[in-house]
Design a protein around this motif. Structure first.
Motif, PDB file in Angstrom:
ATOM      1  N   GLY A  67       1.530  19.602   1.748  1.00 50.58           N
ATOM      2  CA  GLY A  67       2.602  19.608   0.764  1.00 50.58           C
ATOM      3  C   GLY A  67       3.989  19.684   1.360  1.00 50.58           C
ATOM      4  O   GLY A  67       4.962  19.931   0.636  1.00 50.58           O
ATOM      5  N   ARG A  68       4.135  19.438   2.649  1.00 47.74           N
ATOM      6  CA  ARG A  68       5.449  19.545   3.313  1.00 47.74           C
ATOM      7  C   ARG A  68       6.044  18.139   3.456  1.00 47.74           C
ATOM      8  O   ARG A  68       6.147  17.562   4.527  1.00 47.74           O
ATOM      9  CB  ARG A  68       5.271  20.250   4.662  1.00 47.74           C
ATOM     10  N   ARG A  69       6.442  17.578   2.317  1.00 47.37           N
ATOM     11  CA  ARG A  69       6.824  16.170   2.215  1.00 47.37           C
ATOM     12  C   ARG A  69       8.071  15.834   3.039  1.00 47.37           C
ATOM     13  O   ARG A  69       8.131  14.808   3.711  1.00 47.37           O
ATOM     14  CB  ARG A  69       7.043  15.846   0.732  1.00 47.37           C
ATOM     15  N   GLU A  70       9.081  16.682   2.994  1.00 48.62           N
ATOM     16  CA  GLU A  70      10.332  16.389   3.698  1.00 48.62           C
ATOM     17  C   GLU A  70      10.101  16.302   5.208  1.00 48.62           C
ATOM     18  O   GLU A  70      10.600  15.394   5.878  1.00 48.62           O
ATOM     19  CB  GLU A  70      11.371  17.450   3.379  1.00 48.62           C
ATOM     20  N   GLU A  71       9.327  17.264   5.740  1.00 46.74           N
ATOM     21  CA  GLU A  71       9.016  17.224   7.173  1.00 46.74           C
ATOM     22  C   GLU A  71       8.202  15.984   7.517  1.00 46.74           C
ATOM     23  O   GLU A  71       8.408  15.351   8.560  1.00 46.74           O
ATOM     24  CB  GLU A  71       8.239  18.486   7.561  1.00 46.74           C
ATOM     25  N   ALA A  72       7.266  15.641   6.634  1.00 45.38           N
ATOM     26  CA  ALA A  72       6.444  14.456   6.865  1.00 45.38           C
ATOM     27  C   ALA A  72       7.309  13.204   6.942  1.00 45.38           C
ATOM     28  O   ALA A  72       7.078  12.316   7.768  1.00 45.38           O
ATOM     29  CB  ALA A  72       5.394  14.310   5.766  1.00 45.38           C
ATOM     30  N   GLY A  73       8.318  13.130   6.068  1.00 42.50           N
ATOM     31  CA  GLY A  73       9.213  11.975   6.079  1.00 42.50           C
ATOM     32  C   GLY A  73       9.949  11.838   7.396  1.00 42.50           C
ATOM     33  O   GLY A  73      10.094  10.728   7.932  1.00 42.50           O
ATOM     34  N   LYS A  74      10.414  12.943   7.958  1.00 36.22           N
ATOM     35  CA  LYS A  74      11.110  12.896   9.251  1.00 36.22           C
ATOM     36  C   LYS A  74      10.171  12.405  10.355  1.00 36.22           C
ATOM     37  O   LYS A  74      10.546  11.577  11.202  1.00 36.22           O
ATOM     38  CB  LYS A  74      11.648  14.282   9.597  1.00 36.22           C
ATOM     39  N   GLU A  75       8.942  12.925  10.348  1.00 31.38           N
ATOM     40  CA  GLU A  75       7.993  12.519  11.382  1.00 31.38           C
ATOM     41  C   GLU A  75       7.632  11.032  11.241  1.00 31.38           C
ATOM     42  O   GLU A  75       7.516  10.311  12.232  1.00 31.38           O
ATOM     43  CB  GLU A  75       6.728  13.372  11.312  1.00 31.38           C
ATOM     44  N   LEU A  76       7.447  10.588   9.988  1.00 29.48           N
ATOM     45  CA  LEU A  76       7.097   9.189   9.771  1.00 29.48           C
ATOM     46  C   LEU A  76       8.219   8.261  10.220  1.00 29.48           C
ATOM     47  O   LEU A  76       7.980   7.216  10.829  1.00 29.48           O
ATOM     48  CB  LEU A  76       6.778   8.946   8.294  1.00 29.48           C
ATOM     49  N   ASN A  77       9.439   8.605   9.915  1.00 30.04           N
ATOM     50  CA  ASN A  77      10.563   7.762  10.327  1.00 30.04           C
ATOM     51  C   ASN A  77      10.685   7.703  11.844  1.00 30.04           C
ATOM     52  O   ASN A  77      10.950   6.647  12.413  1.00 30.04           O
ATOM     53  CB  ASN A  77      11.862   8.263   9.700  1.00 30.04           C
ATOM     54  N   SER A  78      10.489   8.845  12.499  1.00 25.06           N
ATOM     55  CA  SER A  78      10.540   8.865  13.960  1.00 25.06           C
ATOM     56  C   SER A  78       9.414   8.034  14.556  1.00 25.06           C
ATOM     57  O   SER A  78       9.624   7.227  15.480  1.00 25.06           O
ATOM     58  CB  SER A  78      10.457  10.307  14.454  1.00 25.06           C
ATOM     59  N   ALA A  79       8.192   8.204  14.024  1.00 24.72           N
ATOM     60  CA  ALA A  79       7.044   7.442  14.527  1.00 24.72           C
ATOM     61  C   ALA A  79       7.236   5.958  14.260  1.00 24.72           C
ATOM     62  O   ALA A  79       6.894   5.105  15.107  1.00 24.72           O
ATOM     63  CB  ALA A  79       5.761   7.940  13.859  1.00 24.72           C
ATOM     64  N   HIS A  80       7.788   5.614  13.106  1.00 25.06           N
ATOM     65  CA  HIS A  80       7.996   4.215  12.748  1.00 25.06           C
ATOM     66  C   HIS A  80       8.946   3.541  13.728  1.00 25.06           C
ATOM     67  O   HIS A  80       8.723   2.401  14.181  1.00 25.06           O
ATOM     68  CB  HIS A  80       8.545   4.132  11.326  1.00 25.06           C
ATOM     69  N   ALA A  81      10.028   4.231  14.079  1.00 27.76           N
ATOM     70  CA  ALA A  81      11.004   3.654  15.012  1.00 27.76           C
ATOM     71  C   ALA A  81      10.375   3.393  16.380  1.00 27.76           C
ATOM     72  O   ALA A  81      10.593   2.340  16.986  1.00 27.76           O
ATOM     73  CB  ALA A  81      12.206   4.583  15.146  1.00 27.76           C
ATOM     74  N   GLU A  82       9.587   4.351  16.867  1.00 25.20           N
ATOM     75  CA  GLU A  82       8.957   4.177  18.186  1.00 25.20           C
ATOM     76  C   GLU A  82       7.912   3.066  18.154  1.00 25.20           C
ATOM     77  O   GLU A  82       7.844   2.239  19.073  1.00 25.20           O
ATOM     78  CB  GLU A  82       8.305   5.485  18.642  1.00 25.20           C
ATOM     79  N   ALA A  83       7.074   3.031  17.123  1.00 21.39           N
ATOM     80  CA  ALA A  83       6.031   2.003  17.033  1.00 21.39           C
ATOM     81  C   ALA A  83       6.657   0.622  16.938  1.00 21.39           C
ATOM     82  O   ALA A  83       6.169  -0.345  17.546  1.00 21.39           O
ATOM     83  CB  ALA A  83       5.132   2.263  15.833  1.00 21.39           C
ATOM     84  N   HIS A  84       7.756   0.515  16.201  1.00 19.64           N
ATOM     85  CA  HIS A  84       8.438  -0.779  16.086  1.00 19.64           C
ATOM     86  C   HIS A  84       9.041  -1.194  17.417  1.00 19.64           C
ATOM     87  O   HIS A  84       8.963  -2.359  17.816  1.00 19.64           O
ATOM     88  CB  HIS A  84       9.518  -0.691  15.008  1.00 19.64           C
TER      89      HIS A  84
END
Length: 934
Positions: A823-840
């Motif tokens: 249920g920690r949506r805001e933290e999840a969003g930060k991690e997803l954005n960081s992971a997305h940038a690296e994977a791209h």
């Protein structure tokens, strides 16, 4: 049988075709012009012209000139093009006025045709005088007509007094004329052409060989492809074409050409004079050069095309060949050429001694590949020559050392084993066994044989007075951890051996062994935690080795330093040192040696670790690499292809490599790629099978890599966690319990790997940041296997460190998933954005798709590159998914869509990767959730 060139798509030639199309477009707009299409025989002029004509929207008129000696009909190409000559009374054409009437009539008829008009005249080098005059008349009067004239001719037929030369000079002065010279294919285009000719059935080595022999000539490519399996000779049909050019020469010129064919390469004027003994060599050579049979370069003569030289040599009578080679053997100065000519003239004693001198010369010039070729020739001769002056044992040891330098590990081992059988005393036996051990060290599975060889070598010499061979074996014994990684080893005892070897070598003046012992002492200093001392010793050893010419020792010192930087978590420094090793190895002729290959692999590994290597970066050119080296390097690149989502390439390369492989380290790298590929394709069972095979192999080694075992363990536990998640969705508690038990067994196996090593080495290996990262992933995946997506464990797996960006990005994706579960949506969003940038940035397509799929499910915004639902799947992928959702198997899907079962499986794998699904069932479920299926 190969297809003829006109039966395959046009290869390359885009620039030349663009010139022709531009000229035709200008003609269509009322600006007439002419293009002279020049090139050697067989280079592809007709093929290009045919393609141009097929693409053109013009009235096309074509005509071809014939060899004037065979057909003397004047104006023949114009008669063919127009169907007739537009003037009656052709018998009076010798009259200048009548000829002018003809020229004006042809010009008028072409100008009045509905345009644009394309007049194509082929083989202008055979044009008769009347045709040449008419062509000059037409082209010199080009203006506002809607007409384009394209004429082809052979450059290699234009000797100095050829009658076409004056016409080309006149045409070259006209502004309406453009000249296009068609060059041979480069190697890549030639290989593509040959591949198309053979319908992609030939192996790469054969493609490369045909491309090199043809020198990019399309006709030669066709002929060589047709008989590629029949040996190295020139095909009969091709030989006839090539020899026809030689047969036009005068008697003395033919004699010169035949003599040049036996030279083996370019031949100097003085040497050719001695071999031919012609009174007027200059005139004979001039004729051969003017007819483009020979060319001049650097005060010597060579064939304009190597295949022409082969054809002429193949046409020599046996006695003629022997006489020519004997003549060359009397005058050449190069040991390499002397060995060649002496062998071909059956002078075996001279061939043997010259081969040995040639090998020594090549070694001194840092050319181990050439040196090995000469040593192997000497080995073939040594037992055929009475009193050869050298023993087979000596040549075998030379061959083994040289094969190692050249990167032929398999041959190095074979020669070393053979030398043991021929050793006739303690020292020679010890030297041979030392050489075998050195050759075997790069092979992971050779540890038992290495241990036996070293022990036997020491037994042979341990009671003898101090000697160089004793020092060598002591230095090798100090490296026992390489083949015997067990807790019974004592670092103090190994240090003592290295010190003894160094002292003995110093007393005997053996710089190689003394410096090599310093490298080993640097290793022990590092194990004891004295990092600064170790680094200083590595650098000092490398510097001394470079100064004394001990290049293999220099590369070992630098390689150890690079490994040290990697293990200590300093990938940027490791990357710089890898670059240094590659540069030094190339400079000293060790381009494909074991340490050079590992440096190439390390360079890409460290760039990948830092996230600086886009995964679509092409692998280096391996065309010159020996089989063993090429396989090892190519296998290392398959993991990056898997991460990039290029699964079909991984599968194809893996099947090809595994069909011809004897290096288990290479096999391990292939299995890692197959396992990673299987994970992203949604086949966790296959991934688990590959990971277990890696772990089983590592368990059989006396020295297993800690990092490799942790990576295999992480893949196995990921696969088990995915399988368990699917079993839980099915509510199959029995399957879940079995999978959890299997995961615990995997964890125990991994923990045992390396734990039997001596404490100093175990502590050194365990501190590797890669090991720490992979152990973090293992702990988190084991928790996921048990049904708990633990946030703290995933946070530990992504803990900041310099390097291993991809593994940490995967962990960051899983961390975001765990945070969402918590249920920690805001933290999840930060991690997803960081992971997305690296994977791209890394172009890790499957991981990128999984991150985007998770973001959509959670309705978390990502930067603007996230595709919409409609853009995510192709129409074919959507059709496959719809049929899968109705319960059809891949075979049934293929039948419905008229595609193969394999193709249906590939489409489904891509859908699963894009959706981040681990099974077909999950893919359907996710597609419904996201509105991709109604």
């Amino acid at each position: 049988m190969p297809r003829i060139g006109s039966g395959v798509p046009l290869v390359a030639r885009r620039a030349e075709l663009a010139v022709l199309e531009s000229a035709l477009a200008a003609a269509a707009a009322g600006k007439a012009g002419a293009v002279l299409l020049a090139g050697d025989a067989g280079v592809g002029k007709t093929r290009l012209l045919t393609e141009f004509i097929a693409r053109s929207q013009a009235t096309v008129l074509t005509g071809r000139c014939l060899d004037v000696e065979r057909a003397g009909l004047p104006y023949l190409p114009f008669v063919e093009a127009l169907g007739r000559l537009p003037v009656s009374g052709a018998s009076g054409l010798d009259d200048a006025l009548e000829q002018l009437r003809l020229f004006e009539a042809v010009h008028t008829e072409l100008a009045e045709m509905p345009g644009p008009v394309l007049l194509a005249l082929e083989d202008l080098h055979w044009a008769d005088a009347a045709t040449r005059d008419l062509l000059l008349f037409l082209v010199s009067r080009l203006g506002r007509q809607r007409l384009l004239v394209v004429a082809t001719y052979r450059v290699d037929d234009l000797h100095r007094r050829h009658p076409l030369r004056p016409l080309l000079t006149e045409l070259g002065r006209l502004s309406t004329v453009e000249r296009v010279e068609l060059r041979p294919f480069d190697r890549a285009d030639a290989m593509a052409f040959v591949s198309a000719l053979s319908d992609d059935t030939l192996p790469e080595a054969t493609l490369r060989g045909i491309a090199e022999r043809s020198q990019g000539n399309a006709f030669f490519c066709e002929e060589l492809t047709a008989v590629y399996g029949s040996g190295t000779g020139v095909p009969a049909a091709l030989a006839d074409v090539l020899l026809a050019r030689v047969e036009r020469l005068g008697r003395d010129a033919q004699r010169v050409v035949r003599a040049a064919s036996a030279a083996g390469n370019a031949v100097e004027h003085s040497v050719l004079q001695a071999v031919t003994d012609l009174d007027d060599l200059d005139e004979a050579v001039r004729e051969a050069v003017q007819h483009n049979v020979l060319v001049t370069a650097d005060h010597s003569y060579a064939f304009r095309h190597a295949l022409l030289g082969e054809a002429v040599y193949g046409d020599l009578l046996p006695g003629e060949r022997v006489r020519l080679h004997a003549g060359y053997a009397k005058v050449v100065e190069s040991p390499s050429l002397l060995a060649y000519h002496a062998l071909q003239s059956h002078d075996l004693p001279t061939a043997l001694s010259a081969s040995i001198r040639a090998a020594e010369e090549a070694s001194a010039m840092l050319a181990p590949v050439e040196a090995l070729r000469h040593i192997e020739q000497a080995l073939q001769l040594v037992n055929t020559v009475p009193e050869p002056g050298v023993t087979e044992y000596t040549l075998l040891r030379m061959a083994s050392r040289t094969a190692m330098a050249a990167g032929h590990a398999d041959r190095a081992i074979a020669y070393a084993r053979s030398s043991i059988e021929l050793a006739d005393g303690p020292e020679s036996g010890a030297y041979a066994r030392h050489q075998l051990a050195e050759a075997l060290i790069p092979l992971e599975t050779a540890a038992p044989e290495i241990g036996v060889a070293v022990a036997e070598a020491w037994e042979l010499v341990k009671e003898l007075p101090p000697s160089r061979v004793q020092a060598k074996i002591l230095a090798l014994r100090a490296r026992e951890w390489v083949w015997a990684w067990h807790s019974g080893l004592d670092v103090d005892e190994l240090t003592d051996l290295a010190e003894r070897a160094r002292e003995m070598a110093a007393e005997l003046g053996d710089d190689d062994v003394e410096i090599d012992s310093l490298v080993t002492l640097a290793v022990f200093a590092e194990w004891r935690g004295r990092m600064a001392e170790a680094q200083r010793l590595y650098r000092a050893a490398a510097t001394r080795a470079a100064a004394t010419g001990a290049y293999a020792v220099e590369l070992r010192a630098l390689n150890n330093l690079a490994v040290s930087m990697t293990v200590r978590g300093r990938p940027r420094e490791a990357l710089r040192i890898s670059e240094e090793i590659i540069e030094r190895a190339t400079a000293v002729g060790l381009t494909w040696s074991d340490k050079a290959i590992e440096a190439r692999i390390s360079r890409h590994f460290n760039r990948f670790s830092l996230g600086d290597l886009p995964l679509d970066t092409p692998i280096e050119d391996l065309s010159a690499a020996p089989r063993w080296a090429a396989q090892r390097f190519e296998a290392s690149g398959l993991y990056w292809l898997a991460i990039a989502g290029r699964f079909e390439e991984v599968t194809e390369a893996a099947e090809r490599l595994m069909a011809d492989i004897d290096d288990l380290r290479t096999l391990e790298r292939i299995r890692f790629a197959l396992a990673e590929s299987a994970l992203w394709r949604g086949d966790p069972g296959e991934a688990l099978g590959q990971a277990r095979q890696i772990l089983d192999w590592l368990a059989s080694l006396p020295r297993s890599g800690v990092a490799d075992s942790r990576m295999a363990g992480a893949i196995a536990l990921t696969a088990l966690a995915d399988l368990a998640a699917e079993a839980r969705r099915r509510r199959d508690d029995t399957a879940v319990r079995e999978l959890v038990a299997e995961g615990e067994r995997v964890r125990e196996i991994v923990e045992r790997h390396g734990s039997h090593a001596m404490h100093a080495l175990w502590a050194f290996e365990s501190g590797n940041p890669e090991v720490v990262v992979m152990e973090g992933r293992m702990a988190a995946e084991l928790s996921r296997l048990h049904g708990v997506n633990d946030v703290d464990l995933w946070q530990a797996a992504v803990a900041p460190s310099d390097g291993f960006i991809y593994q940490r990005t995967v962990a960051r994706w899983r961390l975001a998933e765990a945070l969402l579960d918590a249920g920690r949506r805001e933290e999840a969003g930060k991690e997803l954005n960081s992971a997305h940038a690296e994977a791209h940035r890394m172009n890790a397509a499957p991981l990128l798709a999984a991150i985007e799929a998770l973001a959509r499910r959670a309705r978390i915004p990502l930067p603007g590159i996230t595709p919409t639902s409609d853009e995510l799947l192709t129409p074919r992928e959507r059709a496959v998914l719809e049929l899968v959702s109705s319960g059809l198997t891949n075979r049934q899907v293929g039948e419905r869509l008229y595609i193969s079962e394999k193709t249906a499986s590939v489409h489904l794998s891509r859908v699963m990767a894009k959706l981040g699904a681990s099974s077909r069932t999950e893919a359907v479920s996710l597609a419904y959730d996201r509105g991709l299926l109604a």
